[in-house]
Design a protein around this motif. Structure first.
Motif, PDB file in Angstrom:
ATOM      1  N   ASN A 104      44.300 127.853  41.232  1.00  0.00           N
ATOM      2  CA  ASN A 104      44.856 126.555  40.872  1.00  0.00           C
ATOM      3  C   ASN A 104      43.721 125.550  40.958  1.00  0.00           C
ATOM      4  O   ASN A 104      43.135 125.377  42.026  1.00  0.00           O
ATOM      5  CB  ASN A 104      45.967 126.139  41.841  1.00  0.00           C
ATOM      6  N   CYS A 105      43.416 124.886  39.863  1.00  0.00           N
ATOM      7  CA  CYS A 105      42.250 124.004  39.872  1.00  0.00           C
ATOM      8  C   CYS A 105      42.325 123.000  38.736  1.00  0.00           C
ATOM      9  O   CYS A 105      43.109 123.153  37.795  1.00  0.00           O
ATOM     10  CB  CYS A 105      40.972 124.825  39.760  1.00  0.00           C
ATOM     11  N   SER A 126      44.093 127.926  36.336  1.00  0.00           N
ATOM     12  CA  SER A 126      45.344 127.272  35.952  1.00  0.00           C
ATOM     13  C   SER A 126      45.116 126.161  34.931  1.00  0.00           C
ATOM     14  O   SER A 126      45.943 125.946  34.043  1.00  0.00           O
ATOM     15  CB  SER A 126      46.038 126.710  37.195  1.00  0.00           C
ATOM     16  N   VAL A 127      43.978 125.464  35.046  1.00  0.00           N
ATOM     17  CA  VAL A 127      43.734 124.321  34.176  1.00  0.00           C
ATOM     18  C   VAL A 127      43.596 124.728  32.719  1.00  0.00           C
ATOM     19  O   VAL A 127      43.911 123.943  31.811  1.00  0.00           O
ATOM     20  CB  VAL A 127      42.482 123.551  34.661  1.00  0.00           C
ATOM     21  N   LEU A 183      40.439 131.243  44.731  1.00  0.00           N
ATOM     22  CA  LEU A 183      39.066 130.734  44.788  1.00  0.00           C
ATOM     23  C   LEU A 183      38.789 129.953  46.069  1.00  0.00           C
ATOM     24  O   LEU A 183      38.069 130.415  46.943  1.00  0.00           O
ATOM     25  CB  LEU A 183      38.775 129.848  43.570  1.00  0.00           C
ATOM     26  N   TYR A 184      39.370 128.768  46.184  1.00  0.00           N
ATOM     27  CA  TYR A 184      39.042 127.883  47.296  1.00  0.00           C
ATOM     28  C   TYR A 184      39.630 128.365  48.620  1.00  0.00           C
ATOM     29  O   TYR A 184      40.802 128.702  48.717  1.00  0.00           O
ATOM     30  CB  TYR A 184      39.522 126.459  46.997  1.00  0.00           C
ATOM     31  N   ASP A 185      38.762 128.400  49.627  1.00  0.00           N
ATOM     32  CA  ASP A 185      39.092 128.839  50.987  1.00  0.00           C
ATOM     33  C   ASP A 185      39.447 130.317  51.058  1.00  0.00           C
ATOM     34  O   ASP A 185      39.951 130.792  52.067  1.00  0.00           O
ATOM     35  CB  ASP A 185      40.212 127.975  51.595  1.00  0.00           C
ATOM     36  N   THR A 186      39.171 131.038  49.976  1.00  0.00           N
ATOM     37  CA  THR A 186      39.282 132.500  49.946  1.00  0.00           C
ATOM     38  C   THR A 186      37.940 133.090  49.536  1.00  0.00           C
ATOM     39  O   THR A 186      37.357 133.901  50.256  1.00  0.00           O
ATOM     40  CB  THR A 186      40.374 132.951  48.960  1.00  0.00           C
ATOM     41  N   ALA A 223      49.825 118.105  37.829  1.00  0.00           N
ATOM     42  CA  ALA A 223      49.419 117.855  36.439  1.00  0.00           C
ATOM     43  C   ALA A 223      47.952 118.188  36.221  1.00  0.00           C
ATOM     44  O   ALA A 223      47.575 118.750  35.175  1.00  0.00           O
ATOM     45  CB  ALA A 223      49.692 116.396  36.071  1.00  0.00           C
ATOM     46  N   ARG A 224      47.094 117.861  37.184  1.00  0.00           N
ATOM     47  CA  ARG A 224      45.668 118.186  37.049  1.00  0.00           C
ATOM     48  C   ARG A 224      45.475 119.699  36.988  1.00  0.00           C
ATOM     49  O   ARG A 224      44.601 120.195  36.274  1.00  0.00           O
ATOM     50  CB  ARG A 224      44.867 117.606  38.221  1.00  0.00           C
ATOM     51  N   SER A 225      46.292 120.421  37.731  1.00  0.00           N
ATOM     52  CA  SER A 225      46.139 121.881  37.806  1.00  0.00           C
ATOM     53  C   SER A 225      46.509 122.588  36.510  1.00  0.00           C
ATOM     54  O   SER A 225      46.105 123.737  36.313  1.00  0.00           O
ATOM     55  CB  SER A 225      46.994 122.441  38.950  1.00  0.00           C
TER      56      SER A 225
END
Length: 218
Positions: free
Chosen positions: A115-116, A139-140, A8-11, A45-47
């Motif tokens: 991953n988020c 991922s979350v 997602l991010y930067d892609t 852990a957040r991911s």
């Protein structure tokens, strides 16, 4: 290609995360570098959803930054983050929707593998990515993050695809490594305009490099 798995991010999208982190750092009375350390410490852990909610994620970051995570402050910062992300904080790259649509027209299945933390769930909904891509693996909610094999397998299973004939696109070489270990072809995307939170890959690790998603269509 039978299937393409997108980061997602930067892609697929870019973010104004620097502006958001500046606001949070100012509100906490710390410098941005210290806040970045807190984000990095809590990212694993957040991911994988360990803190239970967007508020839980924010409280973990605030605590790791050395500040007191009292309820009103956490509610304030979470609300600010939510509004920020909804109002131009996240933007699709110009090629993302066009390439996703062309792949679908060609009969190629597509998935998001990100991953988020919890805040990304709302971002994905607001961008309407469920209508653009066939499978979304965050991922979350999946409880497993790149480069663990489980997250790539979840995407492939959702698509009914095999590693052979599939391609994974990410801006991080080590996440491409995880896909390659399963036999998935990889493309390391290095967009000239991007500034990933996790940094630009110092080494390609042998992955083919692209600078634009249109290169997937060649």
């Amino acid at each position: 290609m039978d299937a393409v798995l997108f980061d997602l991010y930067d892609t697929f999208v870019w973010s104004r995360w620097g502006d958001l982190s500046d606001h949070i750092a100012d509100r906490l009375g710390i410098d941005r570098a210290a806040l970045h350390v807190a984000y990095n410490l809590t990212r694993p852990a957040r991911s994988t959803g360990a803190y239970g909610s967007a508020e839980g994620d924010m409280a973990a970051v605030v605590s790791a930054a050395g500040a007191e995570p009292d309820g009103p402050l956490i509610d304030e910062l979470t609300a600010y983050e939510r509004a920020f992300l909804a109002d131009g904080g996240i933007t699709l790259y110009e090629d993302s929707l066009e390439v996703a649509a062309e792949l679908r027209a060609r009969g190629t299945k597509t998935a998001l593998v990100s991953n988020c933390s919890h805040s990304t769930i709302r971002v994905v909904e607001q961008l309407g990515l469920a209508d653009v891509l066939d499978v979304l693996v965050l991922s979350v909610t999946a409880g497993v993050a790149k480069p663990d094999a489980g997250i790539y397998r979840a995407a492939l299973e959702g698509l009914g695809a095999e590693p052979e004939g599939s391609v994974f696109v990410d801006d991080q070489a080590r996440y491409c490594d995880g896909a390659a270990a399963l036999g998935i072809a990889t493309r390391l995307i290095v967009r000239p305009s991007s500034n990933p939170i996790e940094g630009i890959a110092a080494d390609t690790n042998g992955h083919a490099v692209i600078t634009d998603l249109h290169q997937l269509l060649v």
